[in-house]
Write a protein that holds these residues in place. Structure first.
Motif, mmCIF file in Angstrom:
data_model
loop_
_atom_site.group_PDB
_atom_site.id
_atom_site.type_symbol
_atom_site.label_atom_id
_atom_site.label_comp_id
_atom_site.label_asym_id
_atom_site.label_seq_id
_atom_site.Cartn_x
_atom_site.Cartn_y
_atom_site.Cartn_z
ATOM 1 N N LEU A 181 -35.462 103.898 30.984
ATOM 2 C CA LEU A 181 -34.203 103.832 29.760
ATOM 3 C C LEU A 181 -32.989 104.339 30.461
ATOM 4 N N ALA A 241 -30.294 108.870 28.118
ATOM 5 C CA ALA A 241 -31.459 108.581 27.083
ATOM 6 C C ALA A 241 -31.455 109.192 25.883
ATOM 7 N N LEU A 297 -37.450 107.372 25.697
ATOM 8 C CA LEU A 297 -36.957 108.900 26.068
ATOM 9 C C LEU A 297 -38.043 109.905 26.430
ATOM 10 N N GLN A 333 -38.404 109.496 30.029
ATOM 11 C CA GLN A 333 -37.335 110.361 30.423
ATOM 12 C C GLN A 333 -37.443 111.668 30.604
#
Length: 391
Positions: free
Chosen positions: A107, A114, A359, A362
């Motif tokens: 992302l 993110a 997310l 991430q």
């Protein structure tokens, strides 16, 4: 949006831009869609190269200013196929302008970016504007079928996960620098480039988040011939070449992960194996139309993995394609991705994986980097409110 068509702009025309363009051009020819895509404009930094790509991939118009897309009434979707350092600015601006967004993985380059993107996507969703992150391996029919087997309880209580992504395109120390080897552009190396895929695939197939990791990373070749200078001077590699880490899922299952671009002989071997109390499954992308399944409830004389050729119309996505036994390829995963995205838009539902899912990945990448920087200390993955197993 005009009638039943939806206007699309793609930013970027190299590897990802090309495969996304292929999907946009062909998806409505195989999937019955309420909204059909209309290719409007291709954006890139160099006009001549962008025009050459547009001519090849069927885009009627080009621009070198991606911000011009934000004001165009004929653009409903912005598809971001650029290096990670531009994802946050482009996606947030597009969502604010009311454009639906697809963004390539990972992302963002940092957790902070993110988080901003996921927040912007959540706010946009309240206005009916949707965002999806492009983890295309979720759309491999064999992996989507693996998810179905796990969700149906065919593996029982999950105990082990082994996930690897092995490539060898950097094994030659004389291979030149690229943006993927510069932290300011890529964020990380093998970890974000291919490690992100096996993190998402694990969370998708198991339906569980990774809650903690112990990691190490390394850079084998720290200087490479530069491409920007043109004089053969060596430039510093500022990202990892490999990442290895252990993890634990929410259920308590243990997992191991390896991502490297130095595994000689492995071109694009993304592998996933799950072991549970009732069965096991194994997948290798280099044989992407196959899934190996072991039913542990069978009597011992019949025990063993069996090969499932995932080409039947009852398998995920396969009803739209060829007769049984006729395999699909890499490009089909992106066509499936676009089909799912357009279906969600027409239904008014949230396409998955969304930016909250991105997310979640991430956060795992961030925990891996923190653990590796701290002598492989066990590091918790910060909680993120997302359902990881949905398609």
């Amino acid at each position: 949006m005009q009638g039943t068509t939806i206007g699309v702009a793609v930013i970027g025309h190299a590897f990802m831009g090309a495969v996304h363009s292929h999907a946009w051009r062909n998806v409505h020819r195989f999937f019955g869609l309420a909204w059909q895509p209309r290719q409007v404009v291709l954006a890139g930094r160099d006009r001549a190269r962008t025009q050459a790509a547009a001519d090849k991939m069927g885009w009627p118009e080009v621009t070198t200013d991606w911000t011009s897309l934000l004001e165009r009434s004929d653009v409903d979707v912005i598809d971001i196929c650029t290096p990670g350092d531009s994802h946050a600015d482009m996606a947030i601006a597009a969502l604010a302008a009311g454009k639906h967004v697809i963004c390539e993985k990972p992302l963002a380059n940092t957790l902070a970016e993110a988080e901003r993107m996921a927040s912007a996507a959540a706010e946009a969703a309240e206005r009916g504007v949707r965002a999806m992150v492009a983890f295309n391996y979720r759309r491999v029919p064999a992996l989507a079928f693996a998810r179905r087997l796990v969700a149906d309880g065919r593996l029982g209580e999950l105990r082990h996960v082994r996930a690897t992504y092995l490539q060898d395109w950097l094994a030659n120390p004389d291979a030149p620098m690229s943006w993927r080897l510069r932290k300011e552009h890529a964020g990380s190396g093998a970890l974000g480039d291919i490690g992100a895929h096996i993190v998402d695939a694990t969370q998708f197939v198991t339906g569980e988040p990774i809650e903690g990791v112990s990691a190490l990373t390394d850079t084998f070749v720290r200087r490479r011939p530069g491409t920007a200078t043109g004089n053969g001077r060596l430039e510093d590699v500022t990202v990892d070449d490999c990442a290895l880490f252990h993890g634990r899922l929410r259920s308590g299952a243990v997992a191991s992960f390896e991502a490297t671009r130095y595994a000689l002989g492995r071109k694009n071997s993304m592998r996933l194996e799950l072991n549970g109390s009732r069965g096991s499954l194994a997948f290798d992308f280099e044989s992407m139309n196959e899934l190996h399944f072991h039913d542990g409830t069978n009597p011992d004389p019949e025990a063993g993995f069996r090969r499932i050729l995932v080409t039947e119309p009852e398998h995920p996505y396969l009803e739209a394609w060829w007769p049984p036994g006729h395999p699909l390829g890499y490009e089909h995963t992106f066509t499936h991705e676009i089909a799912d995205f357009l279906t969600a838009l027409a239904d008014g539902s949230q396409p998955r994986p969304d930016f909250a899912d991105g997310l979640r990945v991430q956060r795992v990448l961030d925990a891996v980097q923190r653990s590796a920087a701290n002598s492989s200390q066990w590091t918790a993955v910060d909680a993120a409110p997302t359902t990881v197993g949905s398609r």
